[in-house]
Design a protein around this motif. Sequence first.
Motif, PDB file in Angstrom:
ATOM      1  N   UNK A  74      10.184  21.973 -17.568  1.00 16.97           N
ATOM      2  CA  UNK A  74       8.946  22.640 -17.971  1.00 16.97           C
ATOM      3  C   UNK A  74       8.176  21.785 -18.968  1.00 16.97           C
ATOM      4  N   UNK A  75       6.876  21.643 -18.702  1.00 15.41           N
ATOM      5  CA  UNK A  75       5.993  20.998 -19.685  1.00 15.41           C
ATOM      6  C   UNK A  75       4.967  22.043 -20.119  1.00 15.41           C
ATOM      7  N   UNK A  76       4.030  21.652 -20.936  1.00 10.48           N
ATOM      8  CA  UNK A  76       3.102  22.652 -21.460  1.00 10.48           C
ATOM      9  C   UNK A  76       1.751  22.605 -20.757  1.00 10.48           C
ATOM     10  N   UNK A  77       1.127  23.773 -20.672  1.00  6.78           N
ATOM     11  CA  UNK A  77      -0.194  23.876 -20.069  1.00  6.78           C
ATOM     12  C   UNK A  77      -1.308  23.269 -20.909  1.00  6.78           C
ATOM     13  N   UNK A  78      -0.974  22.796 -22.119  1.00  6.76           N
ATOM     14  CA  UNK A  78      -2.006  22.169 -22.966  1.00  6.76           C
ATOM     15  C   UNK A  78      -2.471  20.833 -22.372  1.00  6.76           C
ATOM     16  N   UNK A  79      -1.577  20.171 -21.614  1.00  2.00           N
ATOM     17  CA  UNK A  79      -1.903  18.932 -20.904  1.00  2.00           C
ATOM     18  C   UNK A  79      -1.008  18.910 -19.684  1.00  2.00           C
ATOM     19  N   UNK A  80      -1.569  19.281 -18.539  1.00  2.00           N
ATOM     20  CA  UNK A  80      -0.741  19.402 -17.347  1.00  2.00           C
ATOM     21  C   UNK A  80      -1.461  18.741 -16.171  1.00  2.00           C
ATOM     22  N   UNK A  81      -0.868  17.660 -15.681  1.00  2.00           N
ATOM     23  CA  UNK A  81      -1.452  16.902 -14.570  1.00  2.00           C
ATOM     24  C   UNK A  81      -0.750  17.305 -13.281  1.00  2.00           C
ATOM     25  N   UNK A  82      -1.543  17.664 -12.266  1.00  2.00           N
ATOM     26  CA  UNK A  82      -0.968  18.128 -11.004  1.00  2.00           C
ATOM     27  C   UNK A  82      -1.941  17.776  -9.879  1.00  2.00           C
ATOM     28  N   UNK A  83      -1.418  17.531  -8.674  1.00  2.00           N
ATOM     29  CA  UNK A  83      -2.310  17.299  -7.528  1.00  2.00           C
ATOM     30  C   UNK A  83      -2.992  18.608  -7.153  1.00  2.00           C
ATOM     31  N   UNK A  84      -4.262  18.539  -6.858  1.00  2.00           N
ATOM     32  CA  UNK A  84      -4.994  19.766  -6.516  1.00  2.00           C
ATOM     33  C   UNK A  84      -4.408  20.438  -5.270  1.00  2.00           C
ATOM     34  N   UNK A  85      -4.039  19.628  -4.315  1.00  2.00           N
ATOM     35  CA  UNK A  85      -3.479  20.168  -3.069  1.00  2.00           C
ATOM     36  C   UNK A  85      -2.186  20.946  -3.349  1.00  2.00           C
ATOM     37  N   UNK A  86      -1.342  20.385  -4.210  1.00  2.00           N
ATOM     38  CA  UNK A  86      -0.078  21.047  -4.577  1.00  2.00           C
ATOM     39  C   UNK A  86      -0.377  22.340  -5.343  1.00  2.00           C
ATOM     40  N   UNK A  87      -1.305  22.252  -6.271  1.00  2.69           N
ATOM     41  CA  UNK A  87      -1.695  23.426  -7.073  1.00  2.69           C
ATOM     42  C   UNK A  87      -2.124  24.562  -6.158  1.00  2.69           C
ATOM     43  N   UNK A  88      -2.952  24.226  -5.163  1.00  2.19           N
ATOM     44  CA  UNK A  88      -3.442  25.261  -4.245  1.00  2.19           C
ATOM     45  C   UNK A  88      -2.322  25.768  -3.337  1.00  2.19           C
ATOM     46  N   UNK A  89      -1.462  24.850  -2.892  1.00  2.96           N
ATOM     47  CA  UNK A  89      -0.338  25.243  -2.018  1.00  2.96           C
ATOM     48  C   UNK A  89       0.575  26.271  -2.660  1.00  2.96           C
ATOM     49  N   UNK A  90       0.809  26.128  -3.962  1.00  2.16           N
ATOM     50  CA  UNK A  90       1.738  27.070  -4.612  1.00  2.16           C
ATOM     51  C   UNK A  90       0.992  28.286  -5.178  1.00  2.16           C
TER      52      UNK A  90
END
Length: 279
Positions: free
Chosen positions: A171-187
């Motif tokens: 787990x990391x923090x939502x204060x700085x969270x890098x993620x692929x948009x496609x993955x974000x939408x998939x989940x």
Amino acid sequence: MSMKLSIIIVNYNVTQLLRNCLLSIQKYIEKAEYEVIVIDNASTDSSWGDLIPEFPDVQFISSKNNGGFSKANNQAIQEAKGEYLLLLNPDTELEGFYMKELLDFADAKPEFGCLGVRMHDVEGNFLPESKRSVPDMFNSFEKLFTNLKKNNSKSYYRNDIGEEEIADVDVITGAFLLIKKEVYKNIGGLDESYFMYGEDIDLCYTLLRKGYKNYYYGKVSILHHKGESTVKNDVYLKRFYGAMQIFIDKYYKDDKPMQYSFLKAGLKLRYQIEKIKLK
């Protein structure tokens, strides 16, 4: 050239911090096609509007009501054109030209879930929530009831990972969270049943359950004016402990009833202790 990065910032009554945050982005992000989207979550302080002419390249969205952090992020992300999303708190500041390094790192990992960096406060103190474990019976008990900072143990705050290391982490923090948009939408994005707090833990846990890997990238740091936008009052306590309750209801109630009842009791007790402290 396609857009590489969309930086998403949710603002609520922190105009001055937001301004510093935007200035740090302007100063330090280069060699990447990026955009910045700021969504104001129905701030009672309208001074954020003064930033619109100052930052003409930033897309500002005004939310009519404050439906919480998850909802605002999900709304802003509808507009995002980047391959990657960076969820960034308005009370943070970038501290170096490292965005390209982070994007290259992410590109090189086939099972990339999300990535966080080393955070410190104004005094330079390391913020342990930069790298964490998924809450379970043992580490939650330790977090809720003891100040046992056992070094090198895989506890709630991953003391077994050095501050400046690069490592897999739950787990990391939502204060700085890098993620692929496609993955974000998939989940399914951030779970909107969380108003504030807990949604980042849920997102990271969801990624792990779906076979992605999350990373702590301790080589680079951000400044986090932690707590400056948070008043520790009854509303805060309700939201914070309420968020933990949503999490255990969602993941433990049916699958791990023993741990569930233990955690539920622990949360309740800790909430009562904190309420007494406020009086």
